[in-house]
Write a protein that holds these residues in place. Sequence first.
Motif, PDB file in Angstrom:
ATOM      1  N   SER A 159      28.361  -2.227  30.298  1.00  0.00           N
ATOM      2  CA  SER A 159      29.186  -2.811  31.357  1.00  0.00           C
ATOM      3  C   SER A 159      30.350  -3.596  30.996  1.00  0.00           C
ATOM      4  N   PRO A 160      31.394  -3.616  31.732  1.00  0.00           N
ATOM      5  CA  PRO A 160      32.713  -3.867  30.985  1.00  0.00           C
ATOM      6  C   PRO A 160      32.530  -5.376  30.677  1.00  0.00           C
ATOM      7  N   GLY A 161      31.670  -6.559  31.296  1.00  0.00           N
ATOM      8  CA  GLY A 161      31.707  -7.662  30.884  1.00  0.00           C
ATOM      9  C   GLY A 161      30.482  -7.941  30.290  1.00  0.00           C
ATOM     10  N   HIS A 162      29.600  -7.226  29.569  1.00  0.00           N
ATOM     11  CA  HIS A 162      28.716  -7.530  28.884  1.00  0.00           C
ATOM     12  C   HIS A 162      29.055  -8.331  27.706  1.00  0.00           C
ATOM     13  N   VAL A 163      27.796  -9.357  27.608  1.00  0.00           N
ATOM     14  CA  VAL A 163      27.914 -10.287  26.472  1.00  0.00           C
ATOM     15  C   VAL A 163      26.562 -10.239  25.658  1.00  0.00           C
ATOM     16  N   CYS A 164      26.811 -10.416  24.443  1.00  0.00           N
ATOM     17  CA  CYS A 164      25.684 -10.892  23.395  1.00  0.00           C
ATOM     18  C   CYS A 164      25.908 -12.254  23.070  1.00  0.00           C
ATOM     19  N   LEU A 165      24.748 -12.842  22.492  1.00  0.00           N
ATOM     20  CA  LEU A 165      24.828 -14.213  21.855  1.00  0.00           C
ATOM     21  C   LEU A 165      24.417 -14.042  20.643  1.00  0.00           C
ATOM     22  N   TYR A 166      24.865 -14.803  19.772  1.00  0.00           N
ATOM     23  CA  TYR A 166      24.767 -14.852  18.309  1.00  0.00           C
ATOM     24  C   TYR A 166      24.445 -16.063  17.629  1.00  0.00           C
ATOM     25  N   GLU A 167      23.544 -16.451  17.009  1.00  0.00           N
ATOM     26  CA  GLU A 167      23.289 -17.675  16.286  1.00  0.00           C
ATOM     27  C   GLU A 167      23.768 -17.544  15.006  1.00  0.00           C
ATOM     28  N   PRO A 168      24.398 -17.688  14.279  1.00  0.00           N
ATOM     29  CA  PRO A 168      24.701 -17.493  12.864  1.00  0.00           C
ATOM     30  C   PRO A 168      24.178 -18.199  11.769  1.00  0.00           C
ATOM     31  N   SER A 169      23.414 -19.368  12.119  1.00  0.00           N
ATOM     32  CA  SER A 169      22.810 -20.243  11.072  1.00  0.00           C
ATOM     33  C   SER A 169      21.286 -19.369  10.964  1.00  0.00           C
TER      34      SER A 169
END
Length: 330
Positions: A173-183
């Motif tokens: 979808s054009p506005g799809h987002v993921c979330l990333y937790e770097p630590s």
Amino acid sequence: MEIVPGVHKLEVPIPNNPLGHLNSYLIQGDKGCLLIDTGWNTEEAFRSLQDQLRALALGLRDISLAVITHVHPDHYGLTGRIKQVSPVRFAFHLWERAFIESRYIHFDELQQKMGQFFRQHGVPAETAAPLERASLPALDFVTIAWPDEVLYGGEVFTFGEFELEVLWTPGHSPGHVCLYEPSKKLLFSGDHVLPTITPNVSYHLQSGSNPLGDYLHSLNQLKRLPVNLVLPAHEHVFQDVTSRIEEILRHHEERKQQILAIIDAEPKTAYAIATQLSWNVPGKWQRLDALHQRFAVTEVIAHLESLRMDGEVERFPSDGIIQYGPPASS
Ligand SMILES: [Zn+2]
Ligand SMILES: [Zn+2]
């Protein structure tokens, strides 16, 4: 189910759907919780979400923010209902916000234009109408809410020991987002990367000009991200994101080659190509229901348009019908 300390997977049922349920994730902070995706709007889903929160000694009021990865009904459907009973703040991407009115409020115009679009791509008149209407039943499973915060990508939300960065990953979808937790190296991947299913990437009136190109680009960007655990919106949690991305990239490359082979001898419409490809659904083309035929045609166009951007196919419009074939000069 607690996946890592402080991160819970909630399974919200999706009725009459082979996926079975949506994975919604709850991240516990010191001042309120973060919820990722909500589920369809059914009584069963709403109750199930509340029951699962209650089992953690929580309620909807303990959710201070809900990030919606994209506004497909299985991820977004319950937002309006939740908003009626609780002051949850909702956040989703600018482009997803843009679809609410045309898909869920004044949908007649979009539906009509989709009918023209299917005829243009070779769908026979008797099939175009059911394809045009195939997404309408999903409207029953959506109660709308507008975002309290519009996302663009790059935002960081802190919940207790978790720092979650918003990654804009257009394609499915054009506005799809993921979330990333770097630590902790956690990737909440929404529908962008799933462990065994390849997410649907379709070309349509609202997809932008090269959705598959966007998708492959955002997949490649994730490949370099250090990830220990992927928490997808469907199926199960898994570890090796790089190999899964490689598999998905290979799948789309194979698909492009199959399509090129079909149009090698003469230009064809996307519909004619779709009927000749094999699909991961039991039975022949005629046995696919209207919704799956619609996905199939729009997926084929996504591959064709990506090939066209790379100069490997050309569009040949004639009498209002678009055919695709090898470039005229070759
Ligand atoms: Zn989706
Ligand atoms: Zn989904």
